[in-house]
Write a protein that holds these residues in place. Structure first.
Motif, PDB file in Angstrom:
ATOM      1  N   LEU A  68       0.827  -1.209   0.000  1.00  0.00           N
ATOM      2  CA  LEU A  68       0.000   0.000   0.000  1.00  0.00           C
ATOM      3  C   LEU A  68       0.866   1.266   0.000  1.00  0.00           C
ATOM      4  O   LEU A  68       0.504   2.274  -0.616  1.00  0.00           O
ATOM      5  N   PHE A  69       2.008   1.205   0.666  1.00  0.00           N
ATOM      6  CA  PHE A  69       2.941   2.345   0.622  1.00  0.00           C
ATOM      7  C   PHE A  69       3.453   2.552  -0.804  1.00  0.00           C
ATOM      8  O   PHE A  69       3.571   3.690  -1.275  1.00  0.00           O
ATOM      9  N   ALA A  70       3.767   1.449  -1.477  1.00  0.00           N
ATOM     10  CA  ALA A  70       4.213   1.542  -2.870  1.00  0.00           C
ATOM     11  C   ALA A  70       3.105   2.110  -3.746  1.00  0.00           C
ATOM     12  O   ALA A  70       3.353   2.916  -4.653  1.00  0.00           O
ATOM     13  N   LEU A  71       1.863   1.698  -3.472  1.00  0.00           N
ATOM     14  CA  LEU A  71       0.715   2.203  -4.221  1.00  0.00           C
ATOM     15  C   LEU A  71       0.587   3.714  -4.061  1.00  0.00           C
ATOM     16  O   LEU A  71       0.380   4.442  -5.040  1.00  0.00           O
ATOM     17  N   VAL A  72       0.733   4.182  -2.835  1.00  0.00           N
ATOM     18  CA  VAL A  72       0.655   5.623  -2.572  1.00  0.00           C
ATOM     19  C   VAL A  72       1.735   6.369  -3.350  1.00  0.00           C
ATOM     20  O   VAL A  72       1.473   7.381  -4.006  1.00  0.00           O
ATOM     21  N   GLY A  73       2.959   5.867  -3.279  1.00  0.00           N
ATOM     22  CA  GLY A  73       4.063   6.532  -3.975  1.00  0.00           C
ATOM     23  C   GLY A  73       3.841   6.622  -5.471  1.00  0.00           C
ATOM     24  O   GLY A  73       4.041   7.686  -6.087  1.00  0.00           O
ATOM     25  N   LEU A  74       3.403   5.530  -6.081  1.00  0.00           N
ATOM     26  CA  LEU A  74       3.182   5.513  -7.529  1.00  0.00           C
ATOM     27  C   LEU A  74       2.063   6.473  -7.931  1.00  0.00           C
ATOM     28  O   LEU A  74       2.182   7.204  -8.923  1.00  0.00           O
ATOM     29  N   LEU A  75       0.971   6.464  -7.175  1.00  0.00           N
ATOM     30  CA  LEU A  75      -0.168   7.307  -7.543  1.00  0.00           C
ATOM     31  C   LEU A  75       0.123   8.789  -7.319  1.00  0.00           C
ATOM     32  O   LEU A  75      -0.364   9.637  -8.081  1.00  0.00           O
ATOM     33  N   VAL A  76       0.888   9.108  -6.296  1.00  0.00           N
ATOM     34  CA  VAL A  76       1.248  10.512  -6.074  1.00  0.00           C
ATOM     35  C   VAL A  76       2.095  11.020  -7.244  1.00  0.00           C
ATOM     36  O   VAL A  76       1.854  12.102  -7.788  1.00  0.00           O
ATOM     37  N   ILE A  77       3.080  10.234  -7.654  1.00  0.00           N
ATOM     38  CA  ILE A  77       3.913  10.627  -8.798  1.00  0.00           C
ATOM     39  C   ILE A  77       3.092  10.671 -10.076  1.00  0.00           C
ATOM     40  O   ILE A  77       3.234  11.568 -10.906  1.00  0.00           O
ATOM     41  N   ASP A  78       2.196   9.688 -10.234  1.00  0.00           N
ATOM     42  CA  ASP A  78       1.366   9.608 -11.436  1.00  0.00           C
ATOM     43  C   ASP A  78       0.495  10.846 -11.605  1.00  0.00           C
ATOM     44  O   ASP A  78       0.114  11.195 -12.723  1.00  0.00           O
ATOM     45  N   GLY A  79       0.198  11.531 -10.505  1.00  0.00           N
ATOM     46  CA  GLY A  79      -0.645  12.715 -10.583  1.00  0.00           C
ATOM     47  C   GLY A  79      -0.040  13.850 -11.385  1.00  0.00           C
ATOM     48  O   GLY A  79      -0.766  14.638 -11.991  1.00  0.00           O
ATOM     49  N   PHE A  80       1.285  13.949 -11.405  1.00  0.00           N
ATOM     50  CA  PHE A  80       1.927  15.024 -12.156  1.00  0.00           C
ATOM     51  C   PHE A  80       2.957  14.522 -13.165  1.00  0.00           C
ATOM     52  O   PHE A  80       3.515  15.314 -13.933  1.00  0.00           O
ATOM     53  N   PHE A  81       3.200  13.216 -13.184  1.00  0.00           N
ATOM     54  CA  PHE A  81       4.152  12.630 -14.135  1.00  0.00           C
ATOM     55  C   PHE A  81       3.588  11.270 -14.560  1.00  0.00           C
ATOM     56  O   PHE A  81       3.928  10.246 -13.983  1.00  0.00           O
ATOM     57  N   PRO A  82       2.695  11.259 -15.563  1.00  0.00           N
ATOM     58  CA  PRO A  82       1.912  10.056 -15.890  1.00  0.00           C
ATOM     59  C   PRO A  82       2.679   8.983 -16.662  1.00  0.00           C
ATOM     60  O   PRO A  82       2.164   8.417 -17.625  1.00  0.00           O
ATOM     61  N   LEU A  83       3.886   8.690 -16.218  1.00  0.00           N
ATOM     62  CA  LEU A  83       4.667   7.645 -16.886  1.00  0.00           C
ATOM     63  C   LEU A  83       5.040   6.534 -15.908  1.00  0.00           C
ATOM     64  O   LEU A  83       5.958   5.765 -16.170  1.00  0.00           O
ATOM     65  N   VAL A  84       4.334   6.470 -14.795  1.00  0.00           N
ATOM     66  CA  VAL A  84       4.549   5.405 -13.821  1.00  0.00           C
ATOM     67  C   VAL A  84       3.285   4.547 -13.762  1.00  0.00           C
ATOM     68  O   VAL A  84       2.189   5.040 -14.033  1.00  0.00           O
ATOM     69  N   PRO A  85       3.411   3.273 -13.404  1.00  0.00           N
ATOM     70  CA  PRO A  85       2.263   2.349 -13.461  1.00  0.00           C
ATOM     71  C   PRO A  85       1.316   2.434 -12.268  1.00  0.00           C
ATOM     72  O   PRO A  85       1.067   1.434 -11.576  1.00  0.00           O
TER      73      PRO A  85
END
Length: 211
Positions: free
Chosen positions: A18-35
Motif C-alpha cells: 500500500l505504501f508503494a501504491l501511494v508513492g506511484l499514484l502521487v507521482i502519477d498525478g503530475f508525471f503520468p509515466l509510472v504504473p
C-alpha cells in the motif's frame, strides 16, 4: 513457479504494498509515466481472490493518494504555467494543454472528471485548472469526485476479474489489466476523434467566415 506466486502474494499482502501504491499514484498525478493504475488493478485483483489487501482498503488509499498527486499538479499549474514545464513540451502534452485551456474555465467539473481516464490529458487539465485561477475549494470538490470515480472504476474491474477467476488469480489479474488497457485505448480514440472533428468544424467555420 509456486514459490514465485507465494512471494508475489506475500508482497501483495504486506503493508509495504500500500505504501508503494501511494508513492506511484502521487507521482502519477503530475508525471503520468509510472504504473499507478496497474498497481491499483494488481492489488485489487489479488485482494479479491484472497491474496492481497482488501479491495476497500485499496479503494480508500488509492483515492486519497490520487488526490494528493493531482493536488501537486494543481499547485504546479498555479505557480508555473504548464506550458513552461520541459516535459510538457512534447506534441501529445501540447495538444492536451490546448484542449484543456479551451474548456477548463467553462466547465471545470465535467472536464476534470472526464480527463482522469486520459493520462496526458488529465495532467494537462489539472495543471491548467491551477493556472486558470480556479478556486482551491472548488478544485478540491471536483478532485474528490474525479479521484473516487476513477479509482472505483479500476477497483471494480479488478474485483470482478479477480472473483471471476478466483481459482487462478493471475488469470484474473491479466484479464483486468487487459481490460483496462483496451478501455483506455478506446476512450483515447474517442477523445481523439471528437477533438479532430471539433478542429475540422472550427477550421471550416473560419474559412467560411473569411470567404
Amino acid at each position: 513457479m509456486a514459490d514465485v506466486a507465494d512471494l508475489i502474494y506475500a508482497v501483495a499482502r504486506s503493508p509495504w504494498a500500500l505504501f508503494a501504491l501511494v508513492g506511484l499514484l502521487v507521482i502519477d498525478g503530475f508525471f503520468p509515466l509510472v504504473p499507478g493504475e496497474t498497481m491499483v488493478v494488481t492489488l485489487a485483483a489479488l485482494g479479491a481472490s484472497g491474496h492481497g489487501p482488501e479491495p476497500v482498503a485499496v479503494l480508500v488509499v488509492a483515492t486519497a493518494a490520487t488526490m494528493v498527486g493531482d493536488g501537486i499538479a494543481f499547485l504546479i499549474g498555479r505557480s508555473i504555467h504548464p506550458a513552461r514545464r520541459v516535459w510538457m513540451r512534447g506534441s501529445k502534452a501540447q495538444t492536451a494543454l490546448l484542449w484543456a485551456s479551451g474548456r477548463i474555465e467553462r466547465n471545470p467539473g465535467t472536464i476534470l472528471v472526464g480527463a482522469k481516464f486520459l493520462p496526458f490529458v488529465r495532467v494537462a487539465v489539472t495543471m491548467t485548472a491551477g493556472a486558470s485561477g480556479l478556486p482551491a475549494w472548488r478544485y478540491l470538490v471536483f478532485s474528490l469526485l474525479s479521484a473516487t470515480i476513477y479509482t472505483a472504476y479500476h477497483v471494480g474491474v479488478a474485483v470482478a476479474a479477480g472473483e471471476l477467476f478466483i481459482a487462478d488469480p493471475f488469470v484474473g489479474l491479466a484479464a483486468s489489466i487487459a481490460f483496462g488497457i483496451l478501455s483506455a485505448t478506446a476512450i483515447g480514440g474517442i477523445h481523439g476523434m471528437v477533438t479532430r472533428a471539433q478542429r475540422s468544424r472550427a477550421a471550416a467555420s473560419v474559412e467560411h467566415g473569411d470567404l
